[in-house]
Structures are given as C-alpha cells and as structure tokens.
Design an enzyme around this catalytic site. Structure first.
Site, mmCIF file in Angstrom:
data_model
loop_
_atom_site.group_PDB
_atom_site.id
_atom_site.type_symbol
_atom_site.label_atom_id
_atom_site.label_comp_id
_atom_site.label_asym_id
_atom_site.label_seq_id
_atom_site.Cartn_x
_atom_site.Cartn_y
_atom_site.Cartn_z
ATOM 1 N N ASP A 1 26.797 56.453 28.781
ATOM 2 C CA ASP A 1 26.741 57.475 27.466
ATOM 3 C C ASP A 1 25.610 58.396 28.110
ATOM 4 O O ASP A 1 25.889 59.637 27.948
ATOM 5 C CB ASP A 1 26.461 56.642 26.343
ATOM 6 C CG ASP A 1 27.161 55.586 25.890
ATOM 7 O OD1 ASP A 1 28.633 55.848 25.696
ATOM 8 O OD2 ASP A 1 26.892 54.144 26.143
ATOM 9 N N HIS B 1 26.569 51.350 21.974
ATOM 10 C CA HIS B 1 27.817 51.870 22.710
ATOM 11 C C HIS B 1 29.086 51.643 22.106
ATOM 12 O O HIS B 1 29.998 50.810 22.112
ATOM 13 C CB HIS B 1 27.819 50.867 23.950
ATOM 14 C CG HIS B 1 28.754 51.394 24.926
ATOM 15 N ND1 HIS B 1 28.881 52.721 25.397
ATOM 16 C CD2 HIS B 1 30.207 50.782 25.511
ATOM 17 C CE1 HIS B 1 30.045 52.681 26.251
ATOM 18 N NE2 HIS B 1 30.525 51.698 26.281
HETATM 19 P P1 NAD Z 1 39.403 44.713 33.929
HETATM 20 O O1 NAD Z 1 40.488 44.118 32.903
HETATM 21 O O2 NAD Z 1 40.052 45.708 35.040
HETATM 22 O O3 NAD Z 1 38.648 43.448 34.573
HETATM 23 C C1 NAD Z 1 38.059 42.610 33.847
HETATM 24 C C2 NAD Z 1 38.118 41.521 34.622
HETATM 25 O O4 NAD Z 1 37.451 40.336 34.001
HETATM 26 C C3 NAD Z 1 39.380 40.885 34.970
HETATM 27 O O5 NAD Z 1 39.739 40.675 36.461
HETATM 28 C C4 NAD Z 1 39.528 39.340 34.296
HETATM 29 O O6 NAD Z 1 40.166 38.411 34.960
HETATM 30 C C5 NAD Z 1 38.117 39.013 34.148
HETATM 31 N N1 NAD Z 1 37.534 38.056 33.553
HETATM 32 C C6 NAD Z 1 37.832 37.913 31.918
HETATM 33 N N2 NAD Z 1 37.095 36.744 31.390
HETATM 34 C C7 NAD Z 1 36.403 36.497 32.463
HETATM 35 C C8 NAD Z 1 35.250 35.407 32.540
HETATM 36 N N3 NAD Z 1 35.275 34.513 31.483
HETATM 37 N N4 NAD Z 1 34.706 35.153 33.544
HETATM 38 C C9 NAD Z 1 34.695 35.915 34.765
HETATM 39 N N5 NAD Z 1 35.630 37.066 34.608
HETATM 40 C C10 NAD Z 1 36.437 37.222 33.546
HETATM 41 O O7 NAD Z 1 38.299 45.572 33.040
HETATM 42 P P2 NAD Z 1 37.249 46.543 33.660
HETATM 43 O O8 NAD Z 1 37.956 47.997 33.433
HETATM 44 O O9 NAD Z 1 36.718 46.070 34.608
HETATM 45 O O10 NAD Z 1 36.254 46.566 32.153
HETATM 46 C C11 NAD Z 1 35.506 45.300 32.080
HETATM 47 C C12 NAD Z 1 34.955 45.481 30.549
HETATM 48 O O11 NAD Z 1 33.832 46.369 30.777
HETATM 49 C C13 NAD Z 1 35.543 45.666 29.427
HETATM 50 O O12 NAD Z 1 35.310 44.716 28.435
HETATM 51 C C14 NAD Z 1 35.639 47.155 29.352
HETATM 52 O O13 NAD Z 1 35.615 47.530 27.965
HETATM 53 C C15 NAD Z 1 33.950 47.185 29.519
HETATM 54 N N6 NAD Z 1 33.630 48.549 29.931
HETATM 55 C C16 NAD Z 1 32.062 48.851 29.308
HETATM 56 C C17 NAD Z 1 31.487 50.092 29.687
HETATM 57 C C18 NAD Z 1 29.996 50.213 29.168
HETATM 58 O O14 NAD Z 1 29.585 51.604 29.229
HETATM 59 N N7 NAD Z 1 29.304 49.545 28.631
HETATM 60 C C19 NAD Z 1 32.239 51.050 30.310
HETATM 61 C C20 NAD Z 1 33.441 50.807 30.890
HETATM 62 C C21 NAD Z 1 34.154 49.589 30.575
HETATM 63 C C1 LMR Z 2 33.634 53.471 28.112
HETATM 64 O O1 LMR Z 2 32.802 53.876 27.340
HETATM 65 O O2 LMR Z 2 34.210 54.288 28.720
HETATM 66 C C2 LMR Z 2 33.822 51.778 27.932
HETATM 67 O O3 LMR Z 2 33.155 51.482 27.035
HETATM 68 C C3 LMR Z 2 35.441 51.621 27.866
HETATM 69 C C4 LMR Z 2 36.136 51.846 26.356
HETATM 70 O O4 LMR Z 2 36.375 51.148 25.716
HETATM 71 O O5 LMR Z 2 35.517 53.247 25.936
#
Ligand code: NAD
Ligand code: LMR
Length: 340
Positions: free
Chosen positions: A170, A198
């Site tokens: 952010d 967030h």
């Molecule tokens: P993705 O679905 O591509 O990958 C997630 C991975 O996590 C998968 O491979 C899955 O098998 C694995 N997983 C699920 N449960 C698990 C566990 N208990 N232990 C280990 N691995 C496990 O998703 P992504 O695009 O990599 O996003 C991951 C997370 O990050 C999501 O929750 C997304 O919303 C979040 N995210 C947060 C931010 C932020 O700014 N805070 C930004 C982007 C994404």
């Molecule tokens: C983001 O801000 O891009 C991540 O938290 C993914 C989402 O769900 O928006």
C-alpha cells in the site's frame, strides 16, 4: 594471503512456495536483495502436501539460476522442518480473494493456517526470528500468530514485536501515485504513512510528505479534492483493481513489497525517511494496544520503532479510527470462529 571469513548464512522460511508471490519472492531473496550481497541464504520452502511437487519444481529453477549466495534449499510440508532455526519468515501461503470479494471474507479459510504456524515458529525458529505476514487478511492473520506465540506453553522466546503484517505494498502504491501526480522521482519522496488495516479502510496519509532533495513539505501541492476523491480510494482499492484487470491478485508487486519490508528491517530504513509497517500496537496514536495496525516506522538496529510525535488532525483521527474499528471487527470474527 589471509582470506575473508565467509558470513554465516541466514535461514529464511517462505510458506506458499508454489504460489504466485513466492515465484517472484524466492528468486529475489536468493539474489541477495533482502539480506545483502555478501550474506548466504538457506531457503526453507513450506507447502501443503498437494503442492509440494510444484514447490520442488521451483527449487529446481532456483538451482538452475546458480545464485552465488544460495547455500541450501529444502522443500517440505512439515512445519517443524520448515521453521527450524529460521531467522526470517515470510508467511505467504494462504488463499487469495476472488473478484468482488473483500479480504476479510478470507478469515474463515485462512485464519486457521496461522495459529499452528505461530506455535511452530515459537517451537522451532530462532528466538530472534523476524516474521512478515503477507497472506490475507494480513493484519488479522498476524494477530493470530501473535496470540499463538503469546499463548505458547512455557513461554516463547519469540517477541510479539517481531511479528508484522505487510502494508508496504500500500505504501509503495501510494508513493507511485504521488510521484506521478507531482512528476517527481520516487526517490525524492519521504515520510508517507499508511495507517490501519490492509483493507479498504486503510489511510494513506501525505500530511508529512516531503521532498528528500529540498526538504519542501509536499502536501500543500496536492489538492484536497485529488486526495479524497482519487488518491485515497485508488490506493485503498488498488488490490481489487489489479484483480479485475490482471485476473488474479498482485504477485510481483507484492513480492517486491515483501523484499522492501524485510530488507529495511534487517538493513535499516533510509536516512530521514520512514516506511509503513503493521505491527502490534503499543497504544501509539490512540490505536488500542495489541491490534496489528499500520504505523510510520523506522528500522533501528534491526528493530521497528514507531515514529512518535506526529500531530494528528481531526480528519486523520477519523480515518485512523475507522480503520481501527475495521480491525476490531475482524478480531471479533476471529474470536467468534474460535481461531484464538
Ligand atoms: P497463490 O494461490 O498463488 O499461492 C498460495 C500458495 O499457498 C499455494 O501454493 C498454496 O498451496 C499455499 N498454501 C496454502 N495453505 C498453506 C499452508 N497452510 N502452508 C503452506 N502453504 C500453503 O496465492 P498468492 O498470489 O501467492 O497470494 C498468497 C496470499 O497473499 C493471499 O492470501 C493473497 O491475498 C495475499 N496477498 C497479500 C498482499 C499484501 O499486501 N498483504 C498482497 C498480495 C497478496
Ligand atoms: C493486494 O492488495 O493486492 C492484495 O492484498 C491482494 C488483494 O486481495 O487485494
């Protein structure tokens, strides 16, 4: 000729290793972008059993990249192995939201991942471990990790202050919007803050923004109309915008923010600047103690310190309070679901 002793490797755990974010993050860690150009890295990749083979494929690609600093890679579906001796932990593994959903709707599915991981971090990681929660809803999942660490039987050596959630994406989004608006390079912008959760209630705040080159305060160059009608909603809803345009949630920019967060934590923030970090509140700025909320922070000797003494006007107060209320509602859901 005396040779320079090799630095001890840092052990880094990344969960969700077969996922989208990890596919960018792991290669940047291995390239030395987080812990520096002379620190070797041991990577521990945690996945669920069904995705271990895919994570092994990622490990093969890490091997093929011939990173000089990559000491060792281990793929596992076992928390004990994944967190053993970890100095830094990226908790990425969790489900992303789909189009039209809010991040808070993920609590029921994702919240249950973080209690057991918090206990395993207490049991197996280094006492001095630094943890970044990326998986959504990140602040509330981090609060679940904090509760697990604090409830550890016999006490945990892991400090609650070392458990953080990611609002750096952010922060970066807000910097990029302001830089474009003012036609200034990103490197000239200092002292932006994202407060709160967030989520769409986050408050990207330019009140203290200044030009690093001249010291000029920049807020006066941004109109109230642009700030309230364009900037704040654009940054707060950027995650949804990415999902609708890209078809899946941000991955490389999220990995980049995770690199920035952990690098600054280990190596220090820029002189005169601060960044946005979600961590357990100590009551600063009226945010109730213990809520994992985003603050302006500096990294000093490897510890996040909340920047103190900023004046908070009525408009800022109302926005921070709204995001605090959002965090409190998520905390109530967590309690109702029995996740803490
Ligand atoms: P993705 O679905 O591509 O990958 C997630 C991975 O996590 C998968 O491979 C899955 O098998 C694995 N997983 C699920 N449960 C698990 C566990 N208990 N232990 C280990 N691995 C496990 O998703 P992504 O695009 O990599 O996003 C991951 C997370 O990050 C999501 O929750 C997304 O919303 C979040 N995210 C947060 C931010 C932020 O700014 N805070 C930004 C982007 C994404
Ligand atoms: C983001 O801000 O891009 C991540 O938290 C993914 C989402 O769900 O928006």
């Amino acid at each position: 000729m005396a040779s320079t002793p090799a630095l001890a490797p840092v052990t880094v755990t990344v969960t969700g290793a077969a996922g989208q974010i990890a596919y960018s993050l792991l290669f940047r860690i291995a390239a030395g972008e987080v812990f520096g150009p002379t620190t070797p890295v041991n990577l521990r990749l945690l996945e669920i059993p069904n995705a271990v083979t895919a994570a092994e494929g990622v490990a093969l690609e890490l091997f093929d990249s011939a990173f000089p600093l990559l000491n060792d890679v281990e793929v596992t579906d076992g928390r004990a192995t994944a967190f053993a001796g970890a100095d830094a932990v990226f908790l990425v593994g969790a489900k992303p939201r789909g189009k039209g959903a809010e991040r808070a709707a993920l609590i029921a599915d994702n919240g249950k991942i973080f209690g057991p991981q918090g206990h395993a971090i207490s049991d197996y990681a280094s006492d001095d471990v630094r943890v970044l929660v990326v998986g959504n809803p990140a602040n509330t999942n981090a609060a679940i990790v904090v509760a697990a660490v604090e409830n550890e039987r016999g006490g945990s050596g892991v400090s609650a202050g070392h458990i953080t959630a990611m609002t750096r994406l952010d922060h970066n989004r807000a910097l990029a919007q302001v830089a474009a608006k003012l036609s200034l390079p990103i490197s000239r912008l200092q002292r932006l803050t994202v407060w709160g959760n967030h989520s769409t209630t986050q408050f990207p705040d330019v009140t203290e923004l200044r030009d690093a080159a001249t010291g000029e305060a920049l807020a006066a160059r941004l109109s109230e109309h642009w700030l309230t009608e364009e900037f704040i909603p654009r940054v707060a809803r950027r995650g949804s915008e990415i999902i609708s345009v890209r078809g899946s949630s941000s991955a490389a920019s999220a990995a980049s923010a995770a690199v920035d967060h952990m690098r600054d934590w280990f190596q220090g923030t820029r002189e005169g600047d601060w960044v946005s970090v979600a961590l357990p509140s100590d009551g600063s700025y009226g945010v109730p103690e213990g809520l994992v909320s985003s603050f302006p922070c500096r990294s000093v000797n490897g510890e996040w310190e909340i920047v103190q003494g900023l004046e908070i006007g009525d408009v800022q107060r109302a926005r921070i309070d709204a995001s605090v209320a959002d965090l409190q509602a998520e905390a109530a859901t967590v309690r109702a679901l029995g996740l803490v």
